[in-house]
Design a protein around this motif. Structure first.
Motif, mmCIF file in Angstrom:
data_model
loop_
_atom_site.group_PDB
_atom_site.id
_atom_site.type_symbol
_atom_site.label_atom_id
_atom_site.label_comp_id
_atom_site.label_asym_id
_atom_site.label_seq_id
_atom_site.Cartn_x
_atom_site.Cartn_y
_atom_site.Cartn_z
ATOM 1 N N GLN A 1 -4.477 20.252 0.649
ATOM 2 C CA GLN A 1 -4.517 21.061 -0.562
ATOM 3 C C GLN A 1 -3.407 22.118 -0.497
ATOM 4 O OE1 GLN A 1 -7.104 20.028 -2.910
ATOM 5 N NE2 GLN A 1 -6.807 18.445 -1.350
ATOM 6 N N ALA A 2 -3.185 22.786 -1.606
ATOM 7 C CA ALA A 2 -2.125 23.795 -1.691
ATOM 8 C C ALA A 2 -2.292 24.900 -0.651
ATOM 9 C CB ALA A 2 -2.087 24.400 -3.092
ATOM 10 N N ASP A 3 -3.533 25.215 -0.296
ATOM 11 C CA ASP A 3 -3.774 26.285 0.682
ATOM 12 C C ASP A 3 -3.686 25.804 2.131
ATOM 13 O OD1 ASP A 3 -6.123 24.851 1.056
ATOM 14 O OD2 ASP A 3 -7.454 26.498 0.470
ATOM 15 N N GLY A 4 -3.338 24.530 2.333
ATOM 16 C CA GLY A 4 -3.213 23.985 3.672
ATOM 17 C C GLY A 4 -4.468 23.305 4.196
ATOM 18 N N SER A 5 -5.593 23.506 3.541
ATOM 19 C CA SER A 5 -6.836 22.845 3.959
ATOM 20 C C SER A 5 -6.810 21.393 3.492
ATOM 21 C CB SER A 5 -8.044 23.573 3.357
ATOM 22 O OG SER A 5 -8.047 23.439 1.943
ATOM 23 N N TYR A 6 -7.794 20.615 3.958
ATOM 24 C CA TYR A 6 -7.909 19.220 3.554
ATOM 25 C C TYR A 6 -9.210 19.024 2.794
ATOM 26 C CZ TYR A 6 -3.934 17.896 6.407
ATOM 27 O OH TYR A 6 -2.671 17.768 6.916
ATOM 28 N N ALA A 7 -9.158 18.194 1.771
ATOM 29 C CA ALA A 7 -10.352 17.886 0.985
ATOM 30 C C ALA A 7 -10.447 16.377 0.799
ATOM 31 C CB ALA A 7 -10.285 18.576 -0.380
ATOM 32 N N THR B 1 0.856 -1.182 0.000
ATOM 33 C CA THR B 1 0.000 0.000 0.000
ATOM 34 C C THR B 1 0.893 1.234 0.000
ATOM 35 O OG1 THR B 1 -0.160 0.024 2.420
ATOM 36 C CG2 THR B 1 -1.929 -1.113 1.218
ATOM 37 N N SER B 2 0.326 2.350 -0.411
ATOM 38 C CA SER B 2 1.070 3.597 -0.535
ATOM 39 C C SER B 2 1.156 4.319 0.805
ATOM 40 C CB SER B 2 0.348 4.493 -1.555
ATOM 41 O OG SER B 2 0.874 5.790 -1.528
ATOM 42 N N ASP B 3 2.291 4.951 1.038
ATOM 43 C CA ASP B 3 2.410 5.752 2.256
ATOM 44 C C ASP B 3 2.305 7.248 1.938
ATOM 45 O OD1 ASP B 3 4.950 6.461 1.274
ATOM 46 O OD2 ASP B 3 5.904 6.248 3.219
ATOM 47 N N ASP B 4 1.506 7.564 0.935
ATOM 48 C CA ASP B 4 1.279 8.962 0.595
ATOM 49 C C ASP B 4 0.716 9.709 1.802
ATOM 50 O OD1 ASP B 4 2.095 8.459 -1.977
ATOM 51 O OD2 ASP B 4 0.073 8.282 -2.801
ATOM 52 N N PRO B 5 0.951 11.011 1.872
ATOM 53 C CA PRO B 5 0.478 11.783 3.036
ATOM 54 C C PRO B 5 -1.013 12.122 2.954
ATOM 55 C CG PRO B 5 1.623 13.235 1.542
ATOM 56 C CD PRO B 5 1.745 11.829 0.976
ATOM 57 N N VAL B 6 -1.826 11.091 2.861
ATOM 58 C CA VAL B 6 -3.282 11.250 2.876
ATOM 59 C C VAL B 6 -3.821 10.390 4.008
ATOM 60 C CG1 VAL B 6 -3.442 11.761 0.409
ATOM 61 C CG2 VAL B 6 -3.666 9.414 1.180
ATOM 62 N N PHE B 7 -5.024 10.684 4.444
ATOM 63 C CA PHE B 7 -5.597 9.997 5.585
ATOM 64 C C PHE B 7 -6.878 9.296 5.165
ATOM 65 C CE2 PHE B 7 -3.213 13.687 6.897
ATOM 66 C CZ PHE B 7 -2.315 13.131 7.788
ATOM 67 N N SER B 8 -6.888 7.977 5.285
ATOM 68 C CA SER B 8 -8.066 7.196 4.931
ATOM 69 C C SER B 8 -9.197 7.513 5.900
ATOM 70 C CB SER B 8 -7.760 5.694 4.998
ATOM 71 O OG SER B 8 -6.768 5.359 4.068
ATOM 72 N N THR B 9 -10.398 7.626 5.346
ATOM 73 C CA THR B 9 -11.572 7.789 6.198
ATOM 74 C C THR B 9 -12.446 6.556 6.080
ATOM 75 O OG1 THR B 9 -12.717 9.040 4.448
ATOM 76 C CG2 THR B 9 -11.526 10.312 6.120
ATOM 77 N N ILE B 10 -12.914 6.272 4.889
ATOM 78 C CA ILE B 10 -13.600 5.031 4.576
ATOM 79 C C ILE B 10 -12.929 4.487 3.331
ATOM 80 C CG2 ILE B 10 -15.793 5.659 5.663
ATOM 81 C CD1 ILE B 10 -16.877 6.369 2.896
ATOM 82 N N PRO B 11 -13.050 3.195 3.040
ATOM 83 C CA PRO B 11 -12.324 2.645 1.895
ATOM 84 C C PRO B 11 -12.544 3.454 0.615
ATOM 85 C CG PRO B 11 -13.258 0.870 3.166
ATOM 86 C CD PRO B 11 -13.794 2.158 3.757
ATOM 87 N N GLY B 12 -11.432 3.885 0.038
ATOM 88 C CA GLY B 12 -11.463 4.631 -1.209
ATOM 89 C C GLY B 12 -11.594 6.133 -1.040
#
Length: 150
Positions: free
Chosen positions: A68-74, A51-62
């Motif tokens: 985002q560039a402005d520091g917020s999360y989407a 699996t990838s260790d990208d700096p994203v946070f899983s919430t539900i599968p997929g």
């Protein structure tokens, strides 16, 4: 989540669980044990390249939260990242033997969750010993995997 973040969280959870009395504080001790195991599992999956260790946070599968560039999360849609429990979400592809063993060990710890935390089974020293022995295997597998790859 990044591999380093999983490893750091694992260490912090281990330090926290050591402060609990396994019988008197069973619920807190158990949750720190299980959550530490899940972080070890995710770290091993990332270290193995499954699996990838990208700096994203899983919430539900997929569905993941990505900065985002402005520091917020989407929320974004993407493939598997971190898992919440062994088998959820299912991991596709070849899983190395040590990680399959880790899955079995974590599932053995999870066997006590519902009866002891959601049911009416009173935790016993035997249950604590079982969890402790399986958690020792979690540590062994994580340390071997992390040392092997750097």
């Amino acid at each position: 989540m990044r591999t380093a973040s999983h490893l750091s969280k694992f260490d912090r959870l281990c330090a926290l669980r050591d402060r609990f009395d396994p019988l008197d504080d069973f619920e807190l001790w158990y949750w720190t044990t299980l959550t530490a195991g899940t972080n070890a599992y995710n770290a091993c999956l990332h270290l193995a390249g499954v699996t990838s260790d990208d700096p994203v946070f899983s919430t539900i599968p997929g569905v993941h939260l990505a900065q985002q560039a402005d520091g917020s999360y989407a929320r974004i849609l993407r493939g598997p990242g971190d898992v919440s429990h062994v088998g959820w979400p299912p991991i596709e592809g070849e899983i190395p033997a040590d990680i399959r063993e880790l899955e079995e060990v974590i599932e053995a710890i999870e066997e006590h969750r519902d009866p002891c935390l959601r049911g009416d089974r009173t935790p016993t020293q035997e249950i604590v010993d079982s969890c402790e022995n399986h958690f020792a295997q979690v540590r062994k597998i994580l340390f071997a995997r992390s040392e092997e790859l750097g």
